[in-house]
Scaffold this motif. Structure first.
Motif, mmCIF file in Angstrom:
data_model
loop_
_atom_site.group_PDB
_atom_site.id
_atom_site.type_symbol
_atom_site.label_atom_id
_atom_site.label_comp_id
_atom_site.label_asym_id
_atom_site.label_seq_id
_atom_site.Cartn_x
_atom_site.Cartn_y
_atom_site.Cartn_z
ATOM 1 N N LEU A 139 77.842 93.608 51.604
ATOM 2 C CA LEU A 139 78.473 92.585 50.763
ATOM 3 C C LEU A 139 79.733 92.072 51.465
ATOM 4 O O LEU A 139 80.451 92.852 52.084
ATOM 5 N N ALA A 140 80.020 90.782 51.308
ATOM 6 C CA ALA A 140 81.185 90.227 52.005
ATOM 7 C C ALA A 140 82.506 90.696 51.381
ATOM 8 O O ALA A 140 83.480 90.928 52.087
ATOM 9 N N LEU A 141 82.548 90.811 50.055
ATOM 10 C CA LEU A 141 83.754 91.247 49.339
ATOM 11 C C LEU A 141 85.015 90.531 49.830
ATOM 12 O O LEU A 141 85.990 91.177 50.234
ATOM 13 N N PRO A 142 85.011 89.209 49.802
ATOM 14 C CA PRO A 142 86.130 88.460 50.394
ATOM 15 C C PRO A 142 87.444 88.545 49.619
ATOM 16 O O PRO A 142 88.506 88.341 50.196
ATOM 17 N N GLU A 143 87.372 88.861 48.330
ATOM 18 C CA GLU A 143 88.599 88.774 47.529
ATOM 19 C C GLU A 143 89.329 90.110 47.428
ATOM 20 O O GLU A 143 88.730 91.148 47.149
ATOM 21 N N LEU A 144 90.642 90.056 47.630
ATOM 22 C CA LEU A 144 91.515 91.209 47.403
ATOM 23 C C LEU A 144 92.593 90.790 46.411
ATOM 24 O O LEU A 144 93.479 90.000 46.739
ATOM 25 N N SER A 145 92.487 91.306 45.185
ATOM 26 C CA SER A 145 93.467 90.995 44.146
ATOM 27 C C SER A 145 94.547 92.057 44.182
ATOM 28 O O SER A 145 94.349 93.170 43.693
ATOM 29 N N MET A 146 95.662 91.740 44.797
ATOM 30 C CA MET A 146 96.752 92.721 44.889
ATOM 31 C C MET A 146 98.077 91.997 45.091
ATOM 32 O O MET A 146 98.131 90.946 45.719
ATOM 33 N N GLY A 147 99.125 92.586 44.511
ATOM 34 C CA GLY A 147 100.468 92.012 44.573
ATOM 35 C C GLY A 147 100.891 91.483 43.219
ATOM 36 O O GLY A 147 100.125 90.792 42.553
ATOM 37 N N MET A 148 102.120 91.872 42.809
ATOM 38 C CA MET A 148 102.694 91.447 41.539
ATOM 39 C C MET A 148 104.114 90.949 41.803
ATOM 40 O O MET A 148 104.490 90.727 42.943
ATOM 41 N N SER A 149 104.894 90.826 40.723
ATOM 42 C CA SER A 149 106.235 90.240 40.900
ATOM 43 C C SER A 149 107.050 90.926 41.994
ATOM 44 O O SER A 149 107.666 90.268 42.818
ATOM 45 N N GLY A 150 107.057 92.253 42.009
ATOM 46 C CA GLY A 150 107.942 92.958 42.927
ATOM 47 C C GLY A 150 107.423 93.109 44.343
ATOM 48 O O GLY A 150 108.175 93.516 45.241
ATOM 49 N N ASP A 151 106.150 92.800 44.552
ATOM 50 C CA ASP A 151 105.582 93.170 45.858
ATOM 51 C C ASP A 151 104.549 92.173 46.389
ATOM 52 O O ASP A 151 103.763 92.510 47.267
ATOM 53 N N GLY A 211 109.083 96.493 46.934
ATOM 54 C CA GLY A 211 107.853 96.044 47.547
ATOM 55 C C GLY A 211 107.326 96.893 48.690
ATOM 56 O O GLY A 211 106.137 97.169 48.772
ATOM 57 N N GLU A 212 108.240 97.339 49.558
ATOM 58 C CA GLU A 212 107.774 98.066 50.746
ATOM 59 C C GLU A 212 107.018 99.349 50.384
ATOM 60 O O GLU A 212 106.126 99.776 51.108
ATOM 61 N N GLU A 213 107.378 99.952 49.256
ATOM 62 C CA GLU A 213 106.698 101.192 48.855
ATOM 63 C C GLU A 213 105.247 100.943 48.469
ATOM 64 O O GLU A 213 104.425 101.862 48.477
ATOM 65 N N ALA A 214 104.942 99.716 48.111
ATOM 66 C CA ALA A 214 103.566 99.398 47.713
ATOM 67 C C ALA A 214 102.682 99.090 48.915
ATOM 68 O O ALA A 214 101.455 99.159 48.827
ATOM 69 N N ARG A 215 103.304 98.766 50.046
ATOM 70 C CA ARG A 215 102.532 98.302 51.204
ATOM 71 C C ARG A 215 101.394 99.248 51.616
ATOM 72 O O ARG A 215 100.278 98.801 51.866
ATOM 73 N N PRO A 216 101.663 100.571 51.700
ATOM 74 C CA PRO A 216 100.568 101.468 52.122
ATOM 75 C C PRO A 216 99.344 101.384 51.213
ATOM 76 O O PRO A 216 98.208 101.547 51.674
ATOM 77 N N TYR A 217 99.563 101.103 49.931
ATOM 78 C CA TYR A 217 98.437 100.990 49.005
ATOM 79 C C TYR A 217 97.648 99.707 49.277
ATOM 80 O O TYR A 217 96.427 99.674 49.145
ATOM 81 N N PHE A 218 98.364 98.652 49.650
ATOM 82 C CA PHE A 218 97.687 97.401 49.976
ATOM 83 C C PHE A 218 96.847 97.566 51.253
ATOM 84 O O PHE A 218 95.730 97.072 51.354
ATOM 85 N N VAL A 219 97.424 98.263 52.216
ATOM 86 C CA VAL A 219 96.683 98.544 53.456
ATOM 87 C C VAL A 219 95.431 99.358 53.132
ATOM 88 O O VAL A 219 94.334 99.076 53.624
ATOM 89 N N ALA A 220 95.610 100.359 52.264
ATOM 90 C CA ALA A 220 94.480 101.234 51.903
ATOM 91 C C ALA A 220 93.378 100.425 51.224
ATOM 92 O O ALA A 220 92.187 100.647 51.474
ATOM 93 N N LEU A 221 93.746 99.486 50.357
ATOM 94 C CA LEU A 221 92.731 98.692 49.659
ATOM 95 C C LEU A 221 91.964 97.814 50.655
ATOM 96 O O LEU A 221 90.750 97.699 50.586
ATOM 97 N N ARG A 222 92.701 97.209 51.573
ATOM 98 C CA ARG A 222 92.044 96.357 52.570
ATOM 99 C C ARG A 222 91.065 97.169 53.426
ATOM 100 O O ARG A 222 89.935 96.753 53.687
ATOM 101 N N LYS A 223 91.503 98.351 53.827
ATOM 102 C CA LYS A 223 90.620 99.185 54.666
ATOM 103 C C LYS A 223 89.405 99.656 53.883
ATOM 104 O O LYS A 223 88.296 99.727 54.431
ATOM 105 N N LEU A 224 89.616 99.983 52.614
ATOM 106 C CA LEU A 224 88.488 100.381 51.777
ATOM 107 C C LEU A 224 87.492 99.218 51.659
ATOM 108 O O LEU A 224 86.276 99.409 51.731
#
Ligand SMILES: *Cc1c(COP(=O)(O)O)cnc(C)c1O
Length: 237
Positions: A199-211, A176-189
């Protein structure tokens, strides 16, 4: 309790724990149970227990399950890539399409939309910039947003395509920890796109079984969990 119910409850518990420990509001994250390749009977069982959101990758499989389970109160999500020639089977038929990544798909969906229909969509971002993966490159996301908005292809609300946020599928990470930087990047984007487009773009679809825990800590509003709920996927024949 069945093994399926046990696993599902364990994911709900893990989710709630991460929501709590990251100081987020209870109920601010939706669990999308990814049921691809798993039988409709498993979906029905979880639905009876209260699970409402299910994600499918393949349109044909999703439509067949929609028909089979038509009497159940299910919110169906498309989380796999959509070919333009499948637009008719998607437009207006799903709670949320997570994988819009090009203007020509938006045009095809609008052409096939039932009269007065609405289809909520997320932009899929190829956050790891992997050549084989679908999704728009982060550096092209703003231009695509502009094209969709200026072309009148998406809006924030009303009929047609409503753009609700972003989705990503990070590179296959060992843990999971290896995926974190990508999640941060998506939120910042998302924050950047939101500021530029209004646009508000309230939804962030991210995270699966391992992360999914890391994804929740980084602001996910929808986790897409398959294996941790349903077990290993049967091999597709
Ligand atoms: C299959 C799939 C998932 C679920 O993956 P698990 O590792 O089984 O939880 C989530 N998102 C997408 C886009 C998928 O294709």
């Amino acid at each position: 309790m069945s093994l399926l119910e046990e696993r599902w409850r364990a994911v709900l518990d893990g989710m709630a724990e991460s929501v709590r420990s990251s100081g987020r509001e209870a109920g601010s994250v939706r669990l999308v149970a990814v049921s691809k390749f798993h039988p409709a009977a498993d979906i029905a069982e979880l639905c009876r227990l209260g699970q409402r959101d299910f994600g499918e990758n393949y349109i044909q499989e999703a439509r067949a399950k929609q028909t089979e389970l038509a009497g159940l109160d299910i919110r169906w999500h498309v989380i796999g890539p959509v070919q333009t020639n499948k637009a008719r089977d998607v437009a207006g038929r799903f709670f949320l399409l997570h994988t819009l990544d090009r203007a020509d798909l938006a045009r095809a969906l609008l052409r096939r939309m039932p009269e007065g229909g609405t289809q909520d969509v997320l932009l899929q971002i190829n956050i790891g910039e992997e050549p084989q993966k679908s999704g728009v490159a982060p550096s092209c996301a703003e231009a695509l947003c502009e094209e969709l908005l200026q072309g009148g292809l998406v809006s924030a609300e009303g009929t047609g395509l409503c753009l609700r946020g972003l989705m990503c599928l990070p590179p296959r990470c060992g843990e999971g920890e290896e995926a974190r930087p990508y999640f941060v990047a998506l939120r910042k984007l998302r924050d950047r796109l939101s500021a530029r487009t209004g646009l508000a773009l309230p939804e962030l679809s991210m995270g699966m079984s391992g992360d999914y825990r890391q994804a929740i800590e980084e602001g996910s509003t929808m986790i897409r969990v398959g294996t941790d709920i349903f077990g290993p996927r049967p091999v597709k024949v």
